[in-house]
Write a protein that holds these residues in place. Sequence first.
Motif: not given
Length: 197
Positions: A37-40, A59-63, A67-70
């Motif tokens: 969940n962390n790009q870096n 998670k940022k983009e999925l708000k 939505a993140f879990e889906t």
Amino acid sequence: EKIAVLVSGGGTNLQALIDAQNSGIIHSGEITLVISNNQNAYALTRAENAGIKALYISKKELKTQEAFETAMIEALEENGIDLIVLAGFMSILSERFTARYDHRILNIHPSLIPSFCGTGYYGLRVHEAALEKGVKVTGATVHFVNEIPDGGEIIAQKAVEVKDGDTPELLQRRVMEQAEWIILPESVEKVSASLIQ
Ligand code: GRF
């Protein structure tokens, strides 16, 4: 068994799992997916270096958490994942998620649960609390994940000595080297083998 490892940071526990797979300690399952969940997260680099499919789910983009879990569930289903390992994964999972994978999610926590666990106790904070309390022994715990943070049944624990003059960083390193990186691969193999039966 197909295994997915969820990560957020440096990925030293992921590396221990990869090394255990290469040495044959883990042989009843195969790590086929890493999700961060962390790009870096350097964990993603470790996965790529090991030739393991690595996904960043934002998670940022999925708000929303939903939505993140889906998005994670879709990736897990697409890849036919049977067992999920949280290895330095810094995100709470909802009951919807944990109930869907009942007794198929493992977590490594850097203390001897029930000490220094639950919300607020993660990463270095766990070791700061152990030093503040003045415990002489700490360690790590592998447990099944349910809706209660650090609440599922304990699978394995390993004790580590606290030394005079320990800083949180020194203690964290010792707990990782002498406990986490040992009991997590052992527990993954044990649960994978039991799932096959
Ligand atoms: C470790 O202390 C682990 O116990 C905790 O996160 C820290 C970093 O883990 N969950 P890793 O190096 O990203 O595996």
